[in-house]
Design an enzyme around this catalytic site. Structure first.
Site: not given
Length: 203
Positions: A28, A76
């Site tokens: 992430h 991300c």
């Protein structure tokens, strides 16, 4: 932690014998950071993307100097969606460069130093899974779209295309995203390769 893992990688004895390296990071993330597996708001574990170039650069890792370093990051880079509603009637805004900034470079005197100066950052090319501030998508069954497309393009084209063209073809695959309501565009970043890099240079 990623900092320690990357630092340990830079000291691997086989780096002196290799002609290039691939570094793939999947996690992430948010803009300019990749998040560690144990990251939380109370106990942040944020790895600055800039550290990759620092650790693999000539000062921290002389064994990789003048060798191609290919960085792939699936994470991300923010929480925004990668799509916008547009109208074909919008006119483009023309922006001119500030002429005051266009000053001639002053080379000055060149001297022969006992200590050789090298580029602080060279021979990198990176592919990040999305544009700044936007999310990256994955399928629950097949995983990251970026890794899927890299696998497909490399298996099909790496016998004839250099890494820059391979990355361009991966980006092109995102033109036709499987979900019409979502958009994602990978970004080539900090490309300082001065030569073409082929996975199969003899072909």
């Amino acid at each position: 932690r990623m900092n320690e893992a990357l630092h340990a990688f830079t000291e691997h004895p086989k780096l002196r014998d290799t002609d290039s390296v691939f570094v793939v990071i999947m996690s992430h993330g948010k803009r300019e950071f990749v998040l560690g597996v144990n990251h939380s708001e109370e106990n942040p574990d944020e790895f600055p993307v800039d550290n990759i170039y620092k650790y693999l650069g000539p000062q921290e890792c002389p064994a990789l100097m003048n060798k191609p370093k290919i960085i792939i990051i699936q994470a991300c880079r923010g929480e925004s969606r990668g799509s916008v509603m547009v109208s074909d009637s919008a006119s483009a805004e023309v922006v001119s460069d500030d002429a005051s900034q266009q000053l001639p470079a002053n080379v000055g005197n060149i001297v022969d130093d006992a200590i050789r100066h090298v580029h602080k950052e060279k021979d990198f090319i990176s592919l990040l899974s999305s544009t700044p501030d936007t999310v990256s998508y994955r399928r629950e069954d097949l995983g990251s779209f970026l890794i899927q497309y890299i696998t497909e393009v490399f298996n099909t084209c790496s016998h004839e295309d250099d890494i820059d063209e391979l990355f361009r073809k991966v980006m092109q695959r995102f033109e036709d995203f499987p979900d019409e309501t979502k958009r994602q565009m990978p970004t080539k970043d900090r490309c300082t390769l001065t030569r073409r890099f082929y996975l199969f240079p003899g072909h």
